[in-house]
Design a protein around this motif. Structure first.
Motif, PDB file in Angstrom:
ATOM      1  N   PRO A  72      19.279  14.015  10.977  1.00  0.00           N
ATOM      2  CA  PRO A  72      18.576  12.854  11.544  1.00  0.00           C
ATOM      3  C   PRO A  72      19.485  11.646  11.788  1.00  0.00           C
ATOM      4  O   PRO A  72      19.143  10.744  12.540  1.00  0.00           O
ATOM      5  CB  PRO A  72      17.517  12.524  10.493  1.00  0.00           C
ATOM      6  CG  PRO A  72      17.262  13.807   9.802  1.00  0.00           C
ATOM      7  CD  PRO A  72      18.609  14.495   9.766  1.00  0.00           C
ATOM      8  N   GLN A  73      20.657  11.635  11.171  1.00  0.00           N
ATOM      9  CA  GLN A  73      21.591  10.528  11.353  1.00  0.00           C
ATOM     10  C   GLN A  73      22.473  10.702  12.598  1.00  0.00           C
ATOM     11  O   GLN A  73      23.152   9.775  13.002  1.00  0.00           O
ATOM     12  CB  GLN A  73      22.500  10.421  10.122  1.00  0.00           C
ATOM     13  CG  GLN A  73      21.715  10.172   8.851  1.00  0.00           C
ATOM     14  CD  GLN A  73      22.600  10.205   7.634  1.00  0.00           C
ATOM     15  OE1 GLN A  73      23.498   9.388   7.502  1.00  0.00           O
ATOM     16  NE2 GLN A  73      22.346  11.157   6.748  1.00  0.00           N
TER      17      GLN A  73
ATOM     18  N   VAL B 217      18.816  16.211   5.830  1.00  0.00           N
ATOM     19  CA  VAL B 217      19.125  14.809   5.573  1.00  0.00           C
ATOM     20  C   VAL B 217      20.225  14.308   6.509  1.00  0.00           C
ATOM     21  O   VAL B 217      20.194  13.170   6.956  1.00  0.00           O
ATOM     22  CB  VAL B 217      19.542  14.594   4.103  1.00  0.00           C
ATOM     23  CG1 VAL B 217      20.016  13.173   3.860  1.00  0.00           C
ATOM     24  CG2 VAL B 217      18.384  14.910   3.176  1.00  0.00           C
TER      25      VAL B 217
ATOM     26  N   ALA C  38      15.477   3.051  -0.066  1.00  0.00           N
ATOM     27  CA  ALA C  38      15.122   4.421   0.323  1.00  0.00           C
ATOM     28  C   ALA C  38      14.408   5.129  -0.821  1.00  0.00           C
ATOM     29  O   ALA C  38      13.415   5.823  -0.607  1.00  0.00           O
ATOM     30  CB  ALA C  38      16.371   5.193   0.752  1.00  0.00           C
TER      31      ALA C  38
ATOM     32  N   VAL D 119      12.248  13.264   4.162  1.00  0.00           N
ATOM     33  CA  VAL D 119      13.445  12.452   4.401  1.00  0.00           C
ATOM     34  C   VAL D 119      13.010  11.068   4.871  1.00  0.00           C
ATOM     35  O   VAL D 119      12.175  10.947   5.768  1.00  0.00           O
ATOM     36  CB  VAL D 119      14.365  13.094   5.462  1.00  0.00           C
ATOM     37  CG1 VAL D 119      15.590  12.234   5.713  1.00  0.00           C
ATOM     38  CG2 VAL D 119      14.766  14.503   5.052  1.00  0.00           C
ATOM     39  N   VAL D 120      13.590  10.051   4.244  1.00  0.00           N
ATOM     40  CA  VAL D 120      13.368   8.666   4.671  1.00  0.00           C
ATOM     41  C   VAL D 120      14.719   7.997   4.870  1.00  0.00           C
ATOM     42  O   VAL D 120      15.749   8.512   4.445  1.00  0.00           O
ATOM     43  CB  VAL D 120      12.554   7.856   3.633  1.00  0.00           C
ATOM     44  CG1 VAL D 120      11.178   8.451   3.422  1.00  0.00           C
ATOM     45  CG2 VAL D 120      13.302   7.719   2.321  1.00  0.00           C
ATOM     46  N   HIS D 121      14.680   6.845   5.504  1.00  0.00           N
ATOM     47  CA  HIS D 121      15.897   6.037   5.582  1.00  0.00           C
ATOM     48  C   HIS D 121      15.526   4.573   5.408  1.00  0.00           C
ATOM     49  O   HIS D 121      14.402   4.155   5.691  1.00  0.00           O
ATOM     50  CB  HIS D 121      16.671   6.270   6.889  1.00  0.00           C
ATOM     51  CG  HIS D 121      15.925   5.910   8.129  1.00  0.00           C
ATOM     52  ND1 HIS D 121      16.044   4.679   8.722  1.00  0.00           N
ATOM     53  CD2 HIS D 121      15.056   6.622   8.884  1.00  0.00           C
ATOM     54  CE1 HIS D 121      15.291   4.650   9.806  1.00  0.00           C
ATOM     55  NE2 HIS D 121      14.679   5.815   9.918  1.00  0.00           N
TER      56      HIS D 121
ATOM     57  N   LEU E  88       8.021   9.192   7.825  1.00  0.00           N
ATOM     58  CA  LEU E  88       9.096   9.948   7.212  1.00  0.00           C
ATOM     59  C   LEU E  88       9.225  11.274   7.941  1.00  0.00           C
ATOM     60  O   LEU E  88       8.299  11.715   8.612  1.00  0.00           O
ATOM     61  CB  LEU E  88       8.874  10.167   5.714  1.00  0.00           C
ATOM     62  CG  LEU E  88       7.852  11.185   5.231  1.00  0.00           C
ATOM     63  CD1 LEU E  88       8.158  11.533   3.784  1.00  0.00           C
ATOM     64  CD2 LEU E  88       6.451  10.631   5.295  1.00  0.00           C
TER      65      LEU E  88
ATOM     66  N   GLY F  10      16.685  12.498   0.898  1.00  0.00           N
ATOM     67  CA  GLY F  10      15.753  13.614   1.010  1.00  0.00           C
ATOM     68  C   GLY F  10      15.334  14.116  -0.358  1.00  0.00           C
ATOM     69  O   GLY F  10      16.155  14.195  -1.274  1.00  0.00           O
TER      70      GLY F  10
ATOM     71  N   ASP G 193      21.938   2.776   7.910  1.00  0.00           N
ATOM     72  CA  ASP G 193      20.938   3.057   6.881  1.00  0.00           C
ATOM     73  C   ASP G 193      21.404   4.141   5.926  1.00  0.00           C
ATOM     74  O   ASP G 193      22.295   4.928   6.233  1.00  0.00           O
ATOM     75  CB  ASP G 193      19.616   3.516   7.511  1.00  0.00           C
ATOM     76  CG  ASP G 193      18.741   2.357   7.963  1.00  0.00           C
ATOM     77  OD1 ASP G 193      19.162   1.189   7.782  1.00  0.00           O
ATOM     78  OD2 ASP G 193      17.647   2.608   8.487  1.00  0.00           O
ATOM     79  N   THR G 194      20.758   4.184   4.791  1.00  0.00           N
ATOM     80  CA  THR G 194      20.941   5.260   3.820  1.00  0.00           C
ATOM     81  C   THR G 194      19.789   6.244   4.002  1.00  0.00           C
ATOM     82  O   THR G 194      18.625   5.829   4.046  1.00  0.00           O
ATOM     83  CB  THR G 194      20.911   4.705   2.382  1.00  0.00           C
ATOM     84  OG1 THR G 194      22.015   3.813   2.229  1.00  0.00           O
ATOM     85  CG2 THR G 194      21.004   5.816   1.358  1.00  0.00           C
ATOM     86  N   TYR G 195      20.104   7.525   4.105  1.00  0.00           N
ATOM     87  CA  TYR G 195      19.088   8.567   4.236  1.00  0.00           C
ATOM     88  C   TYR G 195      18.955   9.275   2.898  1.00  0.00           C
ATOM     89  O   TYR G 195      19.952   9.562   2.237  1.00  0.00           O
ATOM     90  CB  TYR G 195      19.481   9.560   5.319  1.00  0.00           C
ATOM     91  CG  TYR G 195      19.244   9.030   6.715  1.00  0.00           C
ATOM     92  CD1 TYR G 195      18.265   9.584   7.529  1.00  0.00           C
ATOM     93  CD2 TYR G 195      19.987   7.976   7.216  1.00  0.00           C
ATOM     94  CE1 TYR G 195      18.039   9.101   8.808  1.00  0.00           C
ATOM     95  CE2 TYR G 195      19.771   7.481   8.486  1.00  0.00           C
ATOM     96  CZ  TYR G 195      18.797   8.046   9.273  1.00  0.00           C
ATOM     97  OH  TYR G 195      18.574   7.565  10.534  1.00  0.00           O
TER      98      TYR G 195
END
Length: 153
Positions: A38-39, A35, A128, A119-121, A94, A69, A65-67
């Protein structure tokens, strides 16, 4: 005086009464890494090389953004598993980090515990959550996952 450089990970859980620290680590575990990384906007290799060479590094993070998982597990997790379960593939936008995967008759299968992390954002935590659970709830699978990740109430 010699300084040591590295990574200190703080596991935090948001509660109704505010954030609570649940752990400190000097390493990232799988779901946390999947999680957080990726940021990262900086080059990971360059950061690690800098740390190994005793340099103070300044990572650059994506911070708009908010991530979120969600880990998909064997339905019997954490008990040992002796049955192969089909592992879904996702065609949505994703990040999917697979583990314990085997190929049988052109189908991804797993008899592992933690099988994958999705994992999404999105701009907000609510968006999310909506995004990831919409994808997971629409995906036919025999794996289990928690429905309360990112829920604050």
């Amino acid at each position: 005086m010699k300084f040591l450089y590295g990574v200190l990970y703080t596991g935090v859980m948001l509660t109704k009464s505010g954030p609570k620290v649940i752990e400190f680590n000097v390493r990232f575990g799988d779901p946390e890494t999947q999680v957080v990384l990726p940021q990262l906007q900086s080059d990971f290799y360059t950061l690690i090389q800098g740390l190994l060479n005793g340099k103070l590094v300044q990572p650059v993070w994506q911070n708009t953004d908010t991530y979120l998982g969600v880990v998909l597990v064997n339905p019997n997790y954490p008990a040992p598993n002796h049955q192969l379960y089909p592992v879904p593939s996702f065609s949505y936008n994703l990040v999917v980090n697979y583990a314990s995967i085997k190929s049988e008759a052109n189908q991804m299968m797993s008899d592992g515990g933690r099988v994958l992390t999705t994992v999404v954002h999105a701009p907000t935590l609510d968006l999310a959550r909506q995004k990831i659970y919409s994808i997971l709830d629409q995906t036919k699978m025999g794996l289990a996952y928690r429905n309360d990740i990112g829920k604050l109430d």
